[in-house]
Design a protein around this motif. Structure first.
Motif, PDB file in Angstrom:
ATOM      1  N   LEU A  85       0.855  -1.180   0.000  1.00 46.84           N
ATOM      2  CA  LEU A  85       0.000   0.000   0.000  1.00 46.84           C
ATOM      3  C   LEU A  85       0.892   1.231   0.000  1.00 46.84           C
ATOM      4  O   LEU A  85       1.786   1.353   0.836  1.00 46.84           O
ATOM      5  CB  LEU A  85      -0.906   0.010   1.235  1.00 46.84           C
ATOM      6  CG  LEU A  85      -1.802  -1.215   1.406  1.00 46.84           C
ATOM      7  CD1 LEU A  85      -2.564  -1.123   2.716  1.00 46.84           C
ATOM      8  CD2 LEU A  85      -2.745  -1.354   0.234  1.00 46.84           C
ATOM      9  N   VAL A  86       0.636   2.136  -0.944  1.00 49.06           N
ATOM     10  CA  VAL A  86       1.438   3.353  -1.076  1.00 49.06           C
ATOM     11  C   VAL A  86       0.490   4.545  -1.178  1.00 49.06           C
ATOM     12  O   VAL A  86      -0.453   4.521  -1.969  1.00 49.06           O
ATOM     13  CB  VAL A  86       2.342   3.302  -2.332  1.00 49.06           C
ATOM     14  CG1 VAL A  86       3.191   4.548  -2.446  1.00 49.06           C
ATOM     15  CG2 VAL A  86       3.216   2.048  -2.329  1.00 49.06           C
ATOM     16  N   ASP A  87       0.757   5.589  -0.381  1.00 50.39           N
ATOM     17  CA  ASP A  87      -0.007   6.837  -0.496  1.00 50.39           C
ATOM     18  C   ASP A  87       0.609   7.674  -1.606  1.00 50.39           C
ATOM     19  O   ASP A  87       1.800   7.993  -1.563  1.00 50.39           O
ATOM     20  CB  ASP A  87       0.021   7.606   0.819  1.00 50.39           C
ATOM     21  CG  ASP A  87      -0.803   6.938   1.904  1.00 50.39           C
ATOM     22  OD1 ASP A  87      -1.735   6.173   1.574  1.00 50.39           O
ATOM     23  OD2 ASP A  87      -0.534   7.189   3.089  1.00 50.39           O
ATOM     24  N   LEU A  88      -0.223   8.015  -2.602  1.00 49.89           N
ATOM     25  CA  LEU A  88       0.240   8.766  -3.766  1.00 49.89           C
ATOM     26  C   LEU A  88      -0.708   9.929  -4.043  1.00 49.89           C
ATOM     27  O   LEU A  88      -1.930   9.758  -3.979  1.00 49.89           O
ATOM     28  CB  LEU A  88       0.296   7.863  -5.005  1.00 49.89           C
ATOM     29  CG  LEU A  88       1.259   6.686  -4.917  1.00 49.89           C
ATOM     30  CD1 LEU A  88       0.971   5.671  -6.002  1.00 49.89           C
ATOM     31  CD2 LEU A  88       2.693   7.189  -5.017  1.00 49.89           C
ATOM     32  N   PHE A  89      -0.123  11.065  -4.364  1.00 48.58           N
ATOM     33  CA  PHE A  89      -0.956  12.203  -4.739  1.00 48.58           C
ATOM     34  C   PHE A  89      -1.557  11.954  -6.111  1.00 48.58           C
ATOM     35  O   PHE A  89      -0.902  11.422  -7.009  1.00 48.58           O
ATOM     36  CB  PHE A  89      -0.153  13.505  -4.679  1.00 48.58           C
ATOM     37  CG  PHE A  89      -0.002  14.010  -3.269  1.00 48.58           C
ATOM     38  CD1 PHE A  89      -0.956  14.833  -2.708  1.00 48.58           C
ATOM     39  CD2 PHE A  89       1.076  13.631  -2.502  1.00 48.58           C
ATOM     40  CE1 PHE A  89      -0.846  15.276  -1.394  1.00 48.58           C
ATOM     41  CE2 PHE A  89       1.208  14.064  -1.192  1.00 48.58           C
ATOM     42  CZ  PHE A  89       0.241  14.892  -0.640  1.00 48.58           C
ATOM     43  N   GLU A  90      -2.814  12.336  -6.248  1.00 46.27           N
ATOM     44  CA  GLU A  90      -3.589  12.010  -7.442  1.00 46.27           C
ATOM     45  C   GLU A  90      -2.974  12.528  -8.733  1.00 46.27           C
ATOM     46  O   GLU A  90      -3.148  11.902  -9.785  1.00 46.27           O
ATOM     47  CB  GLU A  90      -5.020  12.543  -7.276  1.00 46.27           C
ATOM     48  CG  GLU A  90      -5.973  11.994  -8.294  1.00 46.27           C
ATOM     49  CD  GLU A  90      -7.411  12.408  -8.036  1.00 46.27           C
ATOM     50  OE1 GLU A  90      -8.253  11.525  -7.910  1.00 46.27           O
ATOM     51  OE2 GLU A  90      -7.659  13.625  -7.948  1.00 46.27           O
ATOM     52  N   HIS A  91      -2.227  13.611  -8.684  1.00 50.02           N
ATOM     53  CA  HIS A  91      -1.657  14.125  -9.933  1.00 50.02           C
ATOM     54  C   HIS A  91      -0.547  13.221 -10.475  1.00 50.02           C
ATOM     55  O   HIS A  91      -0.081  13.425 -11.587  1.00 50.02           O
ATOM     56  CB  HIS A  91      -1.186  15.582  -9.778  1.00 50.02           C
ATOM     57  CG  HIS A  91      -0.081  15.800  -8.813  1.00 50.02           C
ATOM     58  ND1 HIS A  91      -0.284  15.898  -7.453  1.00 50.02           N
ATOM     59  CD2 HIS A  91       1.251  15.935  -8.998  1.00 50.02           C
ATOM     60  CE1 HIS A  91       0.880  16.095  -6.847  1.00 50.02           C
ATOM     61  NE2 HIS A  91       1.823  16.106  -7.765  1.00 50.02           N
ATOM     62  N   TRP A  92      -0.159  12.200  -9.727  1.00 44.54           N
ATOM     63  CA  TRP A  92       0.795  11.197 -10.214  1.00 44.54           C
ATOM     64  C   TRP A  92       0.086   9.989 -10.811  1.00 44.54           C
ATOM     65  O   TRP A  92       0.736   9.066 -11.302  1.00 44.54           O
ATOM     66  CB  TRP A  92       1.725  10.765  -9.085  1.00 44.54           C
ATOM     67  CG  TRP A  92       2.885  11.686  -8.953  1.00 44.54           C
ATOM     68  CD1 TRP A  92       2.972  12.783  -8.134  1.00 44.54           C
ATOM     69  CD2 TRP A  92       4.087  11.649  -9.689  1.00 44.54           C
ATOM     70  NE1 TRP A  92       4.167  13.416  -8.310  1.00 44.54           N
ATOM     71  CE2 TRP A  92       4.880  12.735  -9.270  1.00 44.54           C
ATOM     72  CE3 TRP A  92       4.594  10.813 -10.665  1.00 44.54           C
ATOM     73  CZ2 TRP A  92       6.137  12.980  -9.815  1.00 44.54           C
ATOM     74  CZ3 TRP A  92       5.847  11.065 -11.193  1.00 44.54           C
ATOM     75  CH2 TRP A  92       6.603  12.133 -10.760  1.00 44.54           C
ATOM     76  N   LEU A  93      -1.226   9.978 -10.772  1.00 46.01           N
ATOM     77  CA  LEU A  93      -1.988   8.828 -11.239  1.00 46.01           C
ATOM     78  C   LEU A  93      -2.698   9.128 -12.543  1.00 46.01           C
ATOM     79  O   LEU A  93      -3.112  10.249 -12.792  1.00 46.01           O
ATOM     80  CB  LEU A  93      -3.025   8.421 -10.183  1.00 46.01           C
ATOM     81  CG  LEU A  93      -2.474   8.141  -8.783  1.00 46.01           C
ATOM     82  CD1 LEU A  93      -3.619   7.866  -7.815  1.00 46.01           C
ATOM     83  CD2 LEU A  93      -1.489   6.989  -8.810  1.00 46.01           C
ATOM     84  N   GLU A  94      -2.846   8.088 -13.346  1.00 49.04           N
ATOM     85  CA  GLU A  94      -3.617   8.211 -14.579  1.00 49.04           C
ATOM     86  C   GLU A  94      -4.419   6.925 -14.775  1.00 49.04           C
ATOM     87  O   GLU A  94      -4.146   5.913 -14.128  1.00 49.04           O
ATOM     88  CB  GLU A  94      -2.724   8.483 -15.800  1.00 49.04           C
ATOM     89  CG  GLU A  94      -1.388   7.842 -15.791  1.00 49.04           C
ATOM     90  CD  GLU A  94      -0.460   8.307 -16.895  1.00 49.04           C
ATOM     91  OE1 GLU A  94      -0.323   9.524 -17.143  1.00 49.04           O
ATOM     92  OE2 GLU A  94       0.148   7.411 -17.479  1.00 49.04           O
ATOM     93  N   ARG A  95      -5.381   7.012 -15.651  1.00 51.15           N
ATOM     94  CA  ARG A  95      -6.186   5.819 -15.948  1.00 51.15           C
ATOM     95  C   ARG A  95      -5.389   4.935 -16.899  1.00 51.15           C
ATOM     96  O   ARG A  95      -4.811   5.416 -17.851  1.00 51.15           O
ATOM     97  CB  ARG A  95      -7.516   6.220 -16.559  1.00 51.15           C
ATOM     98  CG  ARG A  95      -8.306   7.105 -15.582  1.00 51.15           C
ATOM     99  CD  ARG A  95      -9.748   7.301 -15.988  1.00 51.15           C
ATOM    100  NE  ARG A  95     -10.380   8.301 -15.147  1.00 51.15           N
ATOM    101  CZ  ARG A  95     -10.817   8.099 -13.905  1.00 51.15           C
ATOM    102  NH1 ARG A  95     -10.691   6.919 -13.363  1.00 51.15           N
ATOM    103  NH2 ARG A  95     -11.368   9.067 -13.214  1.00 51.15           N
TER     104      ARG A  95
END
Length: 96
Positions: A85-95
């Protein structure tokens, strides 16, 4: 970059972007696929704050679940059910 609005259960891919400044995204999950487990809420952007900024706009922080074998491949010798489990800021994520 705008709010993407990920929700628990959504599949995500971590951006593989290399940047020349402080960021809170571990190298070993960049380019990897996982799924959002929960959304913690909005927090000041640590990438901005690390360089004297005000951290605005706030960014959504997501807990993302990765299968250990998807991260480490054949090097991982644990159970096929093990997750990270890793906490990541949403701007580092994509679909994906």
């Amino acid at each position: 970059m705008g709010t993407l609005g990920f929700r628990a259960g959504d599949p995500v891919m971590v951006r593989a972007t290399e940047v020349g400044h402080h960021h809170r995204t571990p190298w070993f999950v960049k380019g990897k696929q996982g799924k959002v487990r929960l959304v913690h809420g909005e927090f000041f952007n640590p990438e901005s704050r690390a360089h004297g900024g005000d951290g605005l706009p706030k960014r959504r922080l997501c807990q993302v679940e990765f299968q250990q074998r998807d991260i480490w491949g054949a090097l991982y010798r644990g159970s096929a059910n093990d997750v990270l489990l890793v906490d990541l800021f949403e701007h580092w994520l994509e679909r994906p």
